[in-house]
Motif scaffolding. Structure first.
Motif, PDB file in Angstrom:
ATOM      1  N   UNK A  53       1.012  -1.292  -0.096  1.00 19.33           N
ATOM      2  CA  UNK A  53      -0.165  -0.005  -0.192  1.00 19.33           C
ATOM      3  C   UNK A  53       0.993   1.324  -0.028  1.00 19.33           C
ATOM      4  N   UNK A  54       1.926   1.287   0.534  1.00 18.48           N
ATOM      5  CA  UNK A  54       2.888   2.337   0.539  1.00 18.48           C
ATOM      6  C   UNK A  54       3.482   2.867  -0.696  1.00 18.48           C
ATOM      7  N   UNK A  55       3.333   1.887  -1.767  1.00 17.57           N
ATOM      8  CA  UNK A  55       3.988   2.089  -2.890  1.00 17.57           C
ATOM      9  C   UNK A  55       2.680   2.388  -3.741  1.00 17.57           C
ATOM     10  N   UNK A  56       1.563   2.503  -3.434  1.00 11.46           N
ATOM     11  CA  UNK A  56       0.353   2.737  -4.508  1.00 11.46           C
ATOM     12  C   UNK A  56      -0.080   4.253  -4.612  1.00 11.46           C
ATOM     13  N   UNK A  61      -5.053   3.505  -3.930  1.00  9.96           N
ATOM     14  CA  UNK A  61      -5.517   3.206  -2.198  1.00  9.96           C
ATOM     15  C   UNK A  61      -7.020   3.396  -2.257  1.00  9.96           C
ATOM     16  N   UNK A  62      -7.755   4.262  -3.041  1.00  8.54           N
ATOM     17  CA  UNK A  62      -9.287   4.192  -3.137  1.00  8.54           C
ATOM     18  C   UNK A  62      -9.922   3.430  -3.786  1.00  8.54           C
ATOM     19  N   UNK A  63      -9.417   2.398  -4.554  1.00 11.61           N
ATOM     20  CA  UNK A  63     -10.268   1.348  -5.277  1.00 11.61           C
ATOM     21  C   UNK A  63     -10.570   0.403  -4.365  1.00 11.61           C
ATOM     22  N   UNK A  64     -11.732  -0.187  -4.682  1.00 15.77           N
ATOM     23  CA  UNK A  64     -12.480  -1.132  -3.790  1.00 15.77           C
ATOM     24  C   UNK A  64     -12.970  -2.191  -5.005  1.00 15.77           C
ATOM     25  N   UNK A  65     -12.991  -3.473  -4.793  1.00 12.48           N
ATOM     26  CA  UNK A  65     -11.869  -4.159  -3.871  1.00 12.48           C
ATOM     27  C   UNK A  65     -10.324  -3.626  -4.029  1.00 12.48           C
ATOM     28  N   UNK A  66      -9.507  -3.498  -3.018  1.00  9.95           N
ATOM     29  CA  UNK A  66      -8.263  -3.294  -3.440  1.00  9.95           C
ATOM     30  C   UNK A  66      -7.373  -4.296  -3.956  1.00  9.95           C
ATOM     31  N   UNK A  67      -6.340  -3.629  -4.743  1.00  6.64           N
ATOM     32  CA  UNK A  67      -5.470  -4.692  -5.473  1.00  6.64           C
ATOM     33  C   UNK A  67      -4.353  -5.190  -4.450  1.00  6.64           C
ATOM     34  N   UNK A  68      -3.663  -6.271  -4.240  1.00  5.01           N
ATOM     35  CA  UNK A  68      -2.589  -6.743  -3.555  1.00  5.01           C
ATOM     36  C   UNK A  68      -1.571  -5.975  -3.956  1.00  5.01           C
ATOM     37  N   UNK A  69      -1.165  -6.125  -5.148  1.00  3.67           N
ATOM     38  CA  UNK A  69       0.233  -5.421  -5.730  1.00  3.67           C
ATOM     39  C   UNK A  69      -0.214  -4.152  -6.274  1.00  3.67           C
ATOM     40  N   UNK A  70       0.715  -2.906  -6.143  1.00  3.05           N
ATOM     41  CA  UNK A  70       0.433  -1.747  -6.936  1.00  3.05           C
ATOM     42  C   UNK A  70       0.713  -1.950  -8.438  1.00  3.05           C
ATOM     43  N   UNK A  71      -0.295  -1.254  -9.240  1.00  2.00           N
ATOM     44  CA  UNK A  71      -0.203  -1.507 -10.632  1.00  2.00           C
ATOM     45  C   UNK A  71       0.897  -0.437 -11.459  1.00  2.00           C
ATOM     46  N   UNK A  72       0.889   0.656 -10.571  1.00  2.00           N
ATOM     47  CA  UNK A  72       1.615   1.744 -11.093  1.00  2.00           C
ATOM     48  C   UNK A  72       2.488   2.091  -9.845  1.00  2.00           C
ATOM     49  N   UNK A  73       3.445   1.409  -9.327  1.00  2.00           N
ATOM     50  CA  UNK A  73       4.125   1.477  -8.117  1.00  2.00           C
ATOM     51  C   UNK A  73       4.989   2.877  -8.294  1.00  2.00           C
ATOM     52  N   UNK A 257      -5.044  13.472   8.441  1.00  2.00           N
ATOM     53  CA  UNK A 257      -5.308  14.433   7.406  1.00  2.00           C
ATOM     54  C   UNK A 257      -6.433  14.343   6.567  1.00  2.00           C
ATOM     55  N   UNK A 258      -6.899  12.885   6.624  1.00  2.00           N
ATOM     56  CA  UNK A 258      -8.320  12.699   5.831  1.00  2.00           C
ATOM     57  C   UNK A 258      -7.568  11.957   4.559  1.00  2.00           C
ATOM     58  N   UNK A 259      -8.666  12.086   3.277  1.00  2.00           N
ATOM     59  CA  UNK A 259      -8.338  11.336   2.156  1.00  2.00           C
ATOM     60  C   UNK A 259      -7.155  11.757   1.603  1.00  2.00           C
ATOM     61  N   UNK A 260      -6.898  13.305   1.569  1.00  2.00           N
ATOM     62  CA  UNK A 260      -5.800  13.806   1.013  1.00  2.00           C
ATOM     63  C   UNK A 260      -4.409  13.487   1.188  1.00  2.00           C
ATOM     64  N   UNK A 261      -4.468  12.726   2.533  1.00  2.00           N
ATOM     65  CA  UNK A 261      -3.048  12.255   2.923  1.00  2.00           C
ATOM     66  C   UNK A 261      -3.067  10.685   3.190  1.00  2.00           C
ATOM     67  N   UNK A 262      -3.818  10.362   2.552  1.00  2.00           N
ATOM     68  CA  UNK A 262      -3.996   8.615   2.262  1.00  2.00           C
ATOM     69  C   UNK A 262      -2.437   7.965   2.194  1.00  2.00           C
ATOM     70  N   UNK A 263      -2.046   8.633   0.948  1.00  2.00           N
ATOM     71  CA  UNK A 263      -0.650   8.184   0.630  1.00  2.00           C
ATOM     72  C   UNK A 263       0.385   8.251   1.759  1.00  2.00           C
ATOM     73  N   UNK A 264       0.537   9.639   2.281  1.00  2.00           N
ATOM     74  CA  UNK A 264       1.461   9.687   3.226  1.00  2.00           C
ATOM     75  C   UNK A 264       1.197   8.744   4.338  1.00  2.00           C
TER      76      UNK A 264
END
Length: 298
Positions: A53-56, A61-73, A257-264
């Motif tokens: 998830x840290x590399x998605x 990250x907002x996709x449901x159902x989530x992918x196990x591996x990042x498609x665009x790391x 920080x909410x949705x905007x900070x889901x990546x960090x």
């Protein structure tokens, strides 16, 4: 007279190399390894998913159902994390120093004080020793949530609130370390201690050079528990000054920080789990090696 202790020959080596235990078949071995492998994958998957998830990017990250591996790391989550941290009034290095200082000092004191108390209770009989040990065992029944208010009141009386000592001193007094160390030290041969005293060794020398190396599995295990507890401590109930707060508190502000900070926030999870996991992997090998080579009995 025929030599009873003949050296091993090629026949003996071949025999011990190829002999099998009579109670397990090849099919049983295969099924056992498959079961252990599946069990291991079950335990590893949450950790693997957290790192992935840290590399998605945010859309994945907002996709449901989530992918196990990042498609665009991407590593943008980590760079964004440092950008967000740079906007805080206190630099990231200060939070890191606070956490490292409290973790190292608290863990060393926790292991040392607990080990010395356990050594006295395990190898010396003195009035009140049984009562003290029973108090330690009963103290293990209470979680940190129960003792939080008494600890706060004690720290207030000692004028240590909003200091590092408000976190370090309670770590020194944790009862789990003393209980586990006492159980290990009771198995250490008293005859070796007596022989060392006859040879002129001082009590501190016996403790540090004889007892502690042979109870290494116990204090390595307690090191893992102590580091994990202190590293993930927010300490917001006793630390109020921003420059003295812990890394877990600062990173939690990023996650809030909410949705905007889901990546960090996903990167925060990886940053927080790396040190405890690295310590566990290193200590695990040491524990297994010590258990295999340092068993002593009277």
């Amino acid at each position: 007279m025929k030599n009873k202790y003949r050296p091993y020959g090629e026949h003996d080596i071949h025999h011990y190399k190829h002999r099998r235990r009579p109670n397990r078949s090849v099919t049983g071995d295969v099924l056992l390894y498959i079961f252990i492998g599946l069990l291991g994958l079950t335990f590893v998957f949450p950790l693997f998913f957290t790192v992935a998830n840290a590399f998605k990017p945010l859309d994945e990250l907002l996709k449901f159902p989530p992918d196990v591996l990042p498609r665009n790391p991407t590593t943008d989550n980590f760079s964004d994390l440092f950008v967000v941290m740079s906007t805080f009034s206190v630099p990231f290095s200060r939070y890191l120093f606070n956490t490292l200082f409290v973790t190292v000092v608290g863990t060393v004191g926790h292991i040392l004080i607990g080990s010395m108390a356990a050594y006295a209770l395990a190898k010396y009989a003195f009035p009140g020793s049984r009562l003290l040990f029973n108090m330690v065992v009963k103290g293990m029944m209470f979680t940190g949530w129960v003792t939080a208010i008494p600890n706060y009141l004690i720290m207030c009386r000692l004028h240590m609130v909003d200091t590092y000592w408000s976190l370090i001193l309670p770590a020194f007094a944790a009862s789990t370390s003393m209980f586990l160390m006492k159980q290990f030290m009771e198995g250490f041969p008293t005859s070796i201690i007596e022989a060392a005293k006859i040879d002129g060794a001082h009590e501190w020398t016996i403790f540090m050079r004889l007892v502690m190396p042979n109870v290494k599995p116990a204090w390595l295990t307690m090191t893992i528990f102590s580091v994990n507890a202190l590293w993930n401590s927010w300490a917001t109930n006793v630390i109020y000054t921003e420059s003295k707060k812990m890394l877990a508190y600062a990173l939690n502000q990023v996650q809030a920080g909410g949705i905007a900070r889901m990546g960090p926030a996903a990167a925060v999870m990886v940053v927080m789990i790396i040190p405890p996991i690295a310590l566990f992997i290193f200590s695990q090998s040491q524990i297994m090696e010590t258990m295999a080579t340092s068993g002593l009995k009277d």
